[in-house]
Motif scaffolding. Sequence first.
Motif, PDB file in Angstrom:
ATOM      1  N   THR A 272      -4.510   0.356  -5.892  1.00 36.52           N
ATOM      2  CA  THR A 272      -3.713  -0.678  -5.220  1.00 36.52           C
ATOM      3  C   THR A 272      -4.547  -1.425  -4.182  1.00 36.52           C
ATOM      4  O   THR A 272      -4.422  -2.655  -4.040  1.00 36.52           O
ATOM      5  N   LYS A 273      -5.403  -0.682  -3.477  1.00 40.92           N
ATOM      6  CA  LYS A 273      -6.279  -1.359  -2.519  1.00 40.92           C
ATOM      7  C   LYS A 273      -7.236  -2.310  -3.227  1.00 40.92           C
ATOM      8  O   LYS A 273      -7.459  -3.438  -2.787  1.00 40.92           O
ATOM      9  N   THR A 274      -7.812  -1.825  -4.360  1.00 45.64           N
ATOM     10  CA  THR A 274      -8.734  -2.669  -5.120  1.00 45.64           C
ATOM     11  C   THR A 274      -8.030  -3.907  -5.658  1.00 45.64           C
ATOM     12  O   THR A 274      -8.561  -5.028  -5.591  1.00 45.64           O
TER      13      THR A 274
ATOM     14  N   GLU B 148       0.845  -1.193   0.000  1.00 46.32           N
ATOM     15  CA  GLU B 148       0.000   0.000   0.000  1.00 46.32           C
ATOM     16  C   GLU B 148       0.879   1.241   0.000  1.00 46.32           C
ATOM     17  O   GLU B 148       1.834   1.350   0.777  1.00 46.32           O
TER      18      GLU B 148
ATOM     19  N   ARG C 136      -3.464   4.935  -5.343  1.00 47.39           N
ATOM     20  CA  ARG C 136      -3.542   4.304  -4.025  1.00 47.39           C
ATOM     21  C   ARG C 136      -4.844   3.517  -3.881  1.00 47.39           C
ATOM     22  O   ARG C 136      -4.860   2.408  -3.345  1.00 47.39           O
ATOM     23  N   ALA C 137      -5.942   4.114  -4.396  1.00 47.40           N
ATOM     24  CA  ALA C 137      -7.216   3.396  -4.352  1.00 47.40           C
ATOM     25  C   ALA C 137      -7.173   2.145  -5.227  1.00 47.40           C
ATOM     26  O   ALA C 137      -7.717   1.091  -4.870  1.00 47.40           O
TER      27      ALA C 137
END
Length: 528
Positions: A314-316, A289, A311-312
């Motif tokens: 990578t979370k997904t 993350e 960043r969003a």
Amino acid sequence: MATTADDSRVGATTPTFMMRWPTGAKLLVILSIALLPLAIIAVFATLRITQIADTEARAGLRVAAAESSRAIAIELIGDMTALRAAVDALEADPGDTPSCARVQGVFAQQAFNGARFAVFGPKGRLLCGSSFPGALEVARTARDAAVAAQILPQRGLLLGVVGRSGQVTAAAYFPTDFLAELSRPSGFTPAYAATLIHGANELVLRSLARENAFERRENNLTDLGIGDLKLAMEVRTAPITSPLVIALLLPLVMWAAAAGIAWFVVDRLLIRPMRQLRARVAAFTPGEETDSQVIRALPAQELRELGDTFRALTKTVAIHEAGLAEGLVRQTKLTREVHHRVKNNLQVISSLINFHARGAKSPEASQAYASIQRRVDALAVVHRNHYAEMEENRGLSLRPMLGELASNIRATAAEGTQLRIQLDIDPYLVTQDVAVAVAFLATELIELAVTCDSAAQLRVSVKEAATPDRATLRVSSRALIESPELRDGLATRFGRVIEGLSRQLRAPLHHDPLAGAYEISIAVLGRD
């Protein structure tokens, strides 16, 4: 047509060449090209102002030169006209004193400034005025011209006339200071230089010293209309000074500074942070993350928004990969269960065949059951080995699979059969489809050899081929040498099956009838 092709090639290569440049270099070139016309316009405007100043100086010089030359010409022509009238009168009557008195009256005002005149008779006798050096010589040179002129460097000007008969001559002397005063233009304030020219001789009326080596001057040459005399005047024009040089170079400096500053700002605020963000994206690993503090430190709001989006993402991606990993584990378990059940079912089928073979009433039926059981065992061997290799999923290893297959065939051989199988298998890995075909093909060829000779001795080998992704399967035996039994077995039972299996392996099956060997090339995944 050739020209069109060449143009298309040029148009195709130019964007590629520009695309290889870094963004900062392309930005600098574009800004330089965009701002260069403004710099050129400013330079030409400065040069135009200098040209206008030169034009004004040239026009003022023409007016001053015309005024100075007119004043000198009027004075000299008037004086010489009065002197000629006296020469004509004295030539007619050498005792005409009134004519001499009139000339003296004309020269009376100039006498205070040093101007003098002299009239000479036939033998050079002074008739009127006062003699001075060079008077008689210049007077005699006037025989071929209306007015003769002679310049005395740094002293003055001599003019001479001669009468109609050539017996009486006259000369006049005008000093430099007198002529310089005459040549002074009224209302002309700039410093100037004035020079009286006659042929190769010059008389400097007013000098103008040079202030520096880069001084520029404007000059004008006017014909006085008497004695082939000319008046040259010159003035200083706008000099090449440091303010002028600065005015010319400043637009170029501003152009370079504007392009450089724009490139620097864009590089610091956009390009360099984008490189840093790209490096973080390239170094991204699943499950990692991105630090939010690094994204907030980006100088541009657009880049911060792009960083937040990454960043969003990578979370997904992490969530999706966790789901895929969980699904893969579940699918692996299901696949293992399917293979386990297939293996158990094949074991059940083999047991049923073995049970019915025991109750067979004839040797032929027992052999038929044994033949079917060997083929079921071949398929079961492949499934067992595939089930064992599922954890690593590298492929099926041919060495243990063919070894177990050979053991099963020897164990299920008919009574009285002296079958011997020698294995020489390199540790190759293959897919399940290739393993099934290899297992069936080896089983068919071994059984064909046993059918031809119950005491057959076979050698099964798998060796490297010409390319790294292929291997050669070879089954050889004296029982496979060309014979009526072999031809009969191929024609009745084994020929079509062997041919179908070679097509499944997508390679031709070669038979050497003299050596008793079958060879076929198989696809491999690598070595174990």
